[in-house]
Design a protein around this motif. Structure first.
Motif, short mmCIF file in Angstrom:
data_model
loop_
_atom_site.label_atom_id
_atom_site.label_comp_id
_atom_site.label_asym_id
_atom_site.label_seq_id
_atom_site.Cartn_x
_atom_site.Cartn_y
_atom_site.Cartn_z
N ARG A 282 45.83 72.44 49.17
CA ARG A 282 45.09 73.54 48.56
C ARG A 282 45.71 74.02 47.25
O ARG A 282 45.03 74.60 46.41
N ALA A 283 47.01 73.77 47.07
CA ALA A 283 47.70 74.23 45.86
C ALA A 283 47.71 73.18 44.76
O ALA A 283 48.25 73.43 43.67
N SER A 284 47.13 72.02 45.01
CA SER A 284 47.18 70.90 44.05
C SER A 284 45.79 70.36 43.77
O SER A 284 44.89 70.47 44.60
N VAL A 285 45.64 69.75 42.60
CA VAL A 285 44.37 69.14 42.21
C VAL A 285 44.67 67.79 41.55
O VAL A 285 45.48 67.72 40.62
N ASP A 286 44.05 66.74 42.04
CA ASP A 286 44.18 65.43 41.40
C ASP A 286 43.30 65.39 40.15
O ASP A 286 42.36 66.18 40.01
N PHE A 287 43.59 64.46 39.24
CA PHE A 287 42.73 64.30 38.08
C PHE A 287 42.76 62.84 37.59
O PHE A 287 43.75 62.14 37.78
N ALA A 288 41.67 62.43 37.02
CA ALA A 288 41.49 61.08 36.46
C ALA A 288 41.97 59.98 37.41
O ALA A 288 42.73 59.10 37.01
N PRO A 289 41.50 59.97 38.66
CA PRO A 289 42.00 58.97 39.61
C PRO A 289 41.56 57.55 39.29
O PRO A 289 42.17 56.60 39.78
N SER A 290 40.51 57.39 38.48
CA SER A 290 40.01 56.05 38.18
C SER A 290 40.67 55.41 36.97
O SER A 290 40.42 54.24 36.67
N SER A 291 41.50 56.18 36.26
CA SER A 291 42.12 55.67 35.05
C SER A 291 43.42 54.94 35.40
O SER A 291 44.44 55.56 35.70
N ARG A 292 43.39 53.61 35.31
CA ARG A 292 44.58 52.83 35.62
C ARG A 292 45.67 53.04 34.57
O ARG A 292 46.86 53.08 34.89
N VAL A 293 45.26 53.19 33.31
CA VAL A 293 46.23 53.39 32.23
C VAL A 293 46.97 54.71 32.42
O VAL A 293 48.20 54.77 32.34
N LEU A 294 46.21 55.76 32.68
CA LEU A 294 46.82 57.08 32.86
C LEU A 294 47.70 57.10 34.11
O LEU A 294 48.80 57.66 34.10
N THR A 295 47.23 56.49 35.18
CA THR A 295 48.01 56.44 36.41
C THR A 295 49.32 55.70 36.18
O THR A 295 50.38 56.12 36.67
N TRP A 296 49.27 54.62 35.41
CA TRP A 296 50.49 53.86 35.11
C TRP A 296 51.46 54.71 34.31
O TRP A 296 52.64 54.80 34.65
N TYR A 297 50.96 55.33 33.25
CA TYR A 297 51.85 56.09 32.37
C TYR A 297 52.41 57.34 33.05
O TYR A 297 53.59 57.65 32.89
N LEU A 298 51.60 58.04 33.82
CA LEU A 298 52.01 59.29 34.44
C LEU A 298 52.79 59.09 35.73
O LEU A 298 53.17 60.06 36.38
N GLY A 299 53.02 57.85 36.10
CA GLY A 299 53.75 57.63 37.35
C GLY A 299 53.02 58.19 38.55
O GLY A 299 53.63 58.68 39.50
N GLY A 300 51.68 58.14 38.51
CA GLY A 300 50.88 58.62 39.63
C GLY A 300 50.83 60.12 39.77
O GLY A 300 50.30 60.63 40.77
N LEU A 301 51.32 60.87 38.79
CA LEU A 301 51.31 62.33 38.92
C LEU A 301 49.93 62.92 38.75
O LEU A 301 49.73 64.12 38.99
N ASN A 302 48.95 62.10 38.37
CA ASN A 302 47.57 62.55 38.43
C ASN A 302 47.06 62.54 39.87
O ASN A 302 46.03 63.14 40.17
#
Length: 361
Positions: A282-302
């Motif tokens: 409830r205290a967290s929100v995911d974002f851009a889960p379909s972006s492989r580039v962003l997921t790679w760069y952010l270390g999955g913090l999305n």
């Protein structure tokens, strides 16, 4: 806000967390993959360190050719540094990089080499933030007083109506504050976010001090020796600004947005309304889960929900875990919040800043 963390409790799990852990364990048994990153993390670490090393070497070699080239290489170096923070040191300091505690500790020292302190960070982030995400008074990551109001329980000030404009500039200077003010204050006072912690001693203290010296050496001393120009300091500030903006924004998109739950540590009477796992969701929100580039760069913090539920699991597994968490939440009637892309997430944070900048009724 000075409520001691030990006096705040979560209600017992009603079966949701137990079921979720069972399903995740079944995923690892079925795939045969280790919870840690393995070779994929080794390759990723090499790529990010290569990016960092190339940017730094080119900056030393050609930074004096053109101010614009120096600025571009400084920004590249800052983004690579953020990548080390997101994808390398973060997993290591959570114990998710390797099965070996010694390897995790060694890789976690990357934070010390880029200006922070892995020792202090583990208490601030792993203990306080991960235990009490979005609990005002216990989560230091939502305490930006007096400059920002990120939770409704925080004091409103006359300049907060403009925080939607100046917050982004403020994010840029937070790394300088972190490196040279917060770490020093925490070390001297023996407190983080107003709460006591065991001060570093022996090897931990040596690592902290040596890390600060090494950081100042490569980030300032060496460039000054090579280029012998006062512009080095300006580029250092530019790099720190870009790094702070990127790091701060990624955190804010996951927690400081409409829809994420906040609580006041002084108002919950020693007990939070939801069990630990449900609270993290409830205290967290995911974002851009379909972006492989962003997921790679952010270390999955999305995939912040999955990270808070399973911090000791390497981020390379978060996309797969997200499907499990989302389905389990649906079956248990727990809201699973996700922003579809980066632009929508940024807009949501901007809306949050504006809403909390308004004077309370």
């Amino acid at each position: 806000m000075g409520t001691p963390a030990r006096r705040l409790r979560f209600p017992p799990d009603g079966g949701f967390h137990t079921d979720l852990k069972r399903r995740v364990a079944s995923y690892f048994e079925r795939t045969g993959a280790p919870p840690q990153g393995g070779r994929s993390m080794h390759r990723k670490t090499a790529a990010i360190l290569g990016w960092f090393g190339a940017s730094y070497a080119l900056l030393l070699a050609f930074g004096g050719v053109s101010p614009w080239l120096a600025a571009a290489l400084t920004i590249s170096l800052a983004l690579a540094t953020a990548g080390i923070g997101f994808s390398v040191m973060h997993d290591a300091n959570h114990g998710a990089y390797s099965r070996s505690r010694a390897v995790n500790r060694g890789v976690g020292l990357a934070l010390d080499l880029i200006g922070g302190s892995s020792y202090l960070w583990r208490f601030k982030h792993n203990v306080h933030h991960h235990s009490y995400a979005n609990v005002d008074g216990l989560d230091p990551d939502i305490d930006a007083a007096p400059f920002l109001r990120l939770a409704r329980s925080q004091r409103w000030r006359a300049f907060h109506p403009w925080q939607g404009a100046y917050a982004w500039l403020l994010y840029g200077v937070l790394t300088l504050k972190w490196w040279f003010v917060d770490d020093v204050a925490n070390l001297v006072s023996g407190r983080i976010g107003g709460h006591p912690y065991p001060r570093p001693r022996g090897r931990e203290l040596v690592a902290l001090l040596a890390g600060k010296a090494a950081f100042l050496g490569w980030a300032l001393a060496v460039p000054l020796l090579v280029h012998r120009s006062a512009w080095v300091a300006a580029y250092f500030v530019l790099g720190a600004f870009v790094l702070g903006l990127v790091l701060s924004t990624v955190f804010q998109l996951a927690h400081a947005v409409p829809g994420a739950d906040f609580h006041d540590a002084l108002a919950v009477e020693g007990r939070l309304p939801a069990a630990w796992a449900e609270h993290q969701i409830r205290a967290s929100v995911d974002f851009a889960p379909s972006s492989r580039v962003l997921t790679w760069y952010l270390g999955g913090l999305n995939f912040q929900i999955e990270h808070h539920l399973f911090p000791a699991v390497c981020h390379v597994h978060y996309p797969a875990l997200a499907r499990i968490v989302r389905e389990t939440c649906r079956e248990n009637g727990i809201p699973y919040r996700v922003q579809p892309d980066l632009r929508t997430a940024i807009a949501a944070h901007q809306r949050h800043l504006r809403e909390l900048g308004r004077a309370p009724a």
